[in-house]
Design a protein around this motif. Structure first.
Motif, PDB file in Angstrom:
ATOM      1  N   SER A   3      -8.756  -2.791   7.801  1.00 29.72           N
ATOM      2  CA  SER A   3     -10.098  -3.239   7.411  1.00 29.72           C
ATOM      3  C   SER A   3     -11.057  -3.175   8.605  1.00 29.72           C
ATOM      4  O   SER A   3     -12.213  -2.763   8.469  1.00 29.72           O
ATOM      5  CB  SER A   3     -10.055  -4.671   6.881  1.00 29.72           C
ATOM      6  OG  SER A   3      -9.109  -4.798   5.853  1.00 29.72           O
ATOM      7  N   LYS A  49      -1.579   1.385   9.535  1.00 36.10           N
ATOM      8  CA  LYS A  49      -0.282   1.418   8.837  1.00 36.10           C
ATOM      9  C   LYS A  49       0.756   2.301   9.544  1.00 36.10           C
ATOM     10  O   LYS A  49       1.343   1.878  10.532  1.00 36.10           O
ATOM     11  CB  LYS A  49      -0.487   1.827   7.374  1.00 36.10           C
ATOM     12  CG  LYS A  49      -1.228   0.747   6.583  1.00 36.10           C
ATOM     13  CD  LYS A  49      -1.096   0.906   5.083  1.00 36.10           C
ATOM     14  CE  LYS A  49      -1.601  -0.326   4.360  1.00 36.10           C
ATOM     15  NZ  LYS A  49      -2.784  -0.138   3.565  1.00 36.10           N
ATOM     16  N   ASP A  58     -10.628   7.637   4.984  1.00 37.20           N
ATOM     17  CA  ASP A  58      -9.761   6.471   5.194  1.00 37.20           C
ATOM     18  C   ASP A  58      -8.324   6.951   4.996  1.00 37.20           C
ATOM     19  O   ASP A  58      -7.840   7.041   3.864  1.00 37.20           O
ATOM     20  CB  ASP A  58     -10.149   5.366   4.210  1.00 37.20           C
ATOM     21  CG  ASP A  58      -9.216   4.166   4.290  1.00 37.20           C
ATOM     22  OD1 ASP A  58      -8.175   4.264   4.971  1.00 37.20           O
ATOM     23  OD2 ASP A  58      -9.523   3.135   3.658  1.00 37.20           O
TER      24      ASP A  58
HETATM   25  C1  LIG Z   1      -4.130  -0.973   3.592  1.00 39.56           C
HETATM   26  C2  LIG Z   1      -5.383  -0.227   3.502  1.00 39.56           C
HETATM   27  C3  LIG Z   1      -6.558  -0.685   4.112  1.00 39.56           C
HETATM   28  C4  LIG Z   1      -6.660  -2.015   4.806  1.00 39.56           C
HETATM   29  O1  LIG Z   1      -5.825  -2.152   5.893  1.00 39.56           O
HETATM   30  P1  LIG Z   1      -5.448  -3.650   6.387  1.00 39.56           P
HETATM   31  O2  LIG Z   1      -4.673  -3.423   7.636  1.00 39.56           O
HETATM   32  O3  LIG Z   1      -4.643  -4.260   5.290  1.00 39.56           O
HETATM   33  O4  LIG Z   1      -6.717  -4.365   6.619  1.00 39.56           O
HETATM   34  C5  LIG Z   1      -7.686   0.110   4.029  1.00 39.56           C
HETATM   35  N1  LIG Z   1      -7.667   1.290   3.394  1.00 39.56           N
HETATM   36  C6  LIG Z   1      -6.557   1.759   2.790  1.00 39.56           C
HETATM   37  C7  LIG Z   1      -6.598   3.083   2.117  1.00 39.56           C
HETATM   38  C8  LIG Z   1      -5.390   1.018   2.807  1.00 39.56           C
HETATM   39  O5  LIG Z   1      -4.298   1.466   2.176  1.00 39.56           O
END
Ligand SMILES: *Cc1c(COP(=O)(O)O)cnc(C)c1O
Length: 450
Positions: free
Chosen positions: A118, A285, A256
């Motif tokens: 985020s 991630k 993203d």
């Molecule tokens: C998980 C995710 C987020 C947010 O990431 P966080 O670390 O949970 O804040 C944003 N965009 C996508 C596509 C995601 O899968």
């Protein structure tokens, strides 16, 4: 032993407010207390095994307690845990940027570090706006996004997200953004097929750009795969179209890649399928293999130069996060890159992927309540429907997906569905024997509900 588990669960519920949960659900399904993990498995404190086919919310990329990543973190831990990142740097982060630069889409040259997805999205939005503002384009005050998109939970990220489940209640306090109707290939309103269509849904995007292109700072997308929307997959042609619209109207394209990055879609980045580069890319991630909270907003030299000036012109990007460039996060991320170089998990995953899809089709393809099994990379989503012909969904209050989830847990399968979409998003180390085992467990869980 029995008593110990109960004690932990009671204490957990006494103190802890779990994410994305109706806590009342925990009355009948108390938290599972995990002791350790290995590869695709998690083990609770009584030794029960759970197969983690959702990569612990899509972040565990190369298995739990991967020895290569563990080693890197251990090395780093005795050297340096953290350092202020303004005016200071360290070898680990420099090496990481240098190595990432070689594998990310071309044209992305500058790395801005933060500590979660985020935050990386917020950073991208602010960066885009400020760039336009101080390069003389002060009217670009809004953002475009795709319907059913998901970009995180903070106010800016929620504003460019478009899933009512997460955002609706906050509508009065969110930014006004423009939601382009996204491709919906399973229930295509044009009656087209995902693989052969000429993306007639692109018209909608064209209309939005014609109307709002000059007041828009950036368009943010989840390339190829709208994860939280139910693992919706759309053709790469659509990304190409969006790229050209962004070019025509001077709008930044933000990719993203937080969920899709690092091999999830069969290529290192989802943008690679479209062979175009974004102006800004967010990763998190899989970046650290799911080990450490770290994210990067990566951008072009052109955008970077829009901030580069004598101090008193006040053009700097005054955006910061305490844990920017955290050395332990960087160590985990370098461990991930080491593993890619040593073991080539992406090629292995791509070799296994068609077989896995076929096995899923063989097991579930004729099930009357399975509308579609859609696949990209090792990700396979199974959309449950009440009526296969009409594609009518189950009544949400039946919580079919959730019922199956509970039975799957009994079987030792961690399968956290998105509504009525069951999915596999396993780590790239997932192999044939794992696939067979997971399918058997899923069959059993489904049979109890459907
Ligand atoms: C998980 C995710 C987020 C947010 O990431 P966080 O670390 O949970 O804040 C944003 N965009 C996508 C596509 C995601 O899968």
């Amino acid at each position: 032993m029995e008593i110990k588990v109960k004690e932990y669960q009671e204490k957990d519920l006494k103190y802890i407010w779990h994410p994305c949960s109706q806590m009342k659900d925990y009355e009948e399904l108390p938290p599972i207390i995990i002791d350790h993990g290995k590869g695709i498995y998690l083990y609770d404190i009584e030794g029960k095994e759970y197969m983690d086919i959702v990569s612990s919310w899509w972040c565990n990329l190369l298995g739990h307690c991967n020895p290569v990543i563990n080693e890197k973190i251990k090395e780093q831990l005795d050297r340096l845990e953290h350092v202020i990142f303004a005016n200071f740097s360290h070898k680990g982060v420099i090496d990481l940027a240098d190595r990432l630069h070689k594998i990310i889409p071309k044209g992305l040259d500058k790395f801005n570090f933060s500590d979660n997805g985020s935050a990386a999205v917020e950073c991208a939005l602010k960066m885009s706006f400020q760039y336009h503002y101080q390069t003389g384009d002060t009217k670009r005050t809004t953002f475009m996004c795709l319907s059913d998109g998901y970009h995180g939970e903070t106010i800016g990220a929620l504003s460019v997200g478009a899933l009512d489940l997460y955002a609706k209640i906050y509508q009065p306090i969110l930014l006004d953004t423009l939601r382009i109707p996204a491709p919906d290939c399973y229930r295509c309103p044009y009656g087209e097929n995902r693989d052969t269509c000429k993306i007639p849904c692109g018209e909608k995007a064209e209309e939005y750009f014609e109307k709002y292109g000059k007041e828009t700072s950036a368009l943010i997308i989840e390339p190829l795969l709208q994860g939280a929307a139910g693992m919706r997959i759309y053709p790469s042609k659509y990304i190409k179209l969006l790229r050209s619209l962004c070019d025509t109207y001077g709008v930044h394209l933000i990719a993203d890649e937080i969920a899709t990055g690092f091999g999830r879609t069969g290529k290192m980045f989802a943008m690679d399928h479209a062979q175009v580069s974004p102006d800004i890319m967010c990763v998190s991630k899989g970046l650290t293999g799911g080990y450490m909270p770290m994210a990067i907003t990566i951008t072009t030299n052109e955008i970077y130069q829009g901030f580069y000036s004598p101090y008193h012109e006040h053009k700097a990007f005054m955006h910061s996060h305490t844990y920017s460039g955290n050395p332990l996060g960087c160590a985990a991320a370098r461990g991930v890159l080491d593993y890619f170089e040593k073991e080539d998990p992406l090629t292995k995953a791509n070799t296994f992927a068609p077989k896995f899809r076929q096995d899923l089709l063989d097991a579930f393809g004729n099930h009357p309540n399975i509308g579609e099994i859609r696949t990209i990379g090792l990700i396979n989503a199974i959309e449950l429907v009440k009526d296969k012909k009409t594609k009518e969904s189950f009544e949400p209050k039946k919580r079919i997906g959730y019922q199956i989830y509970k039975h799957a847990l009994e079987e030792g399968l961690l399968l956290r569905p998105l509504g009525d979409v069951l999915y596999f998003n396993p780590p790239l180390i997932f192999e044939e024997k794992d696939g067979e085992k997971a399918i058997r467990k899923m069959e059993k869980a489904m049979a109890k509900v459907l």
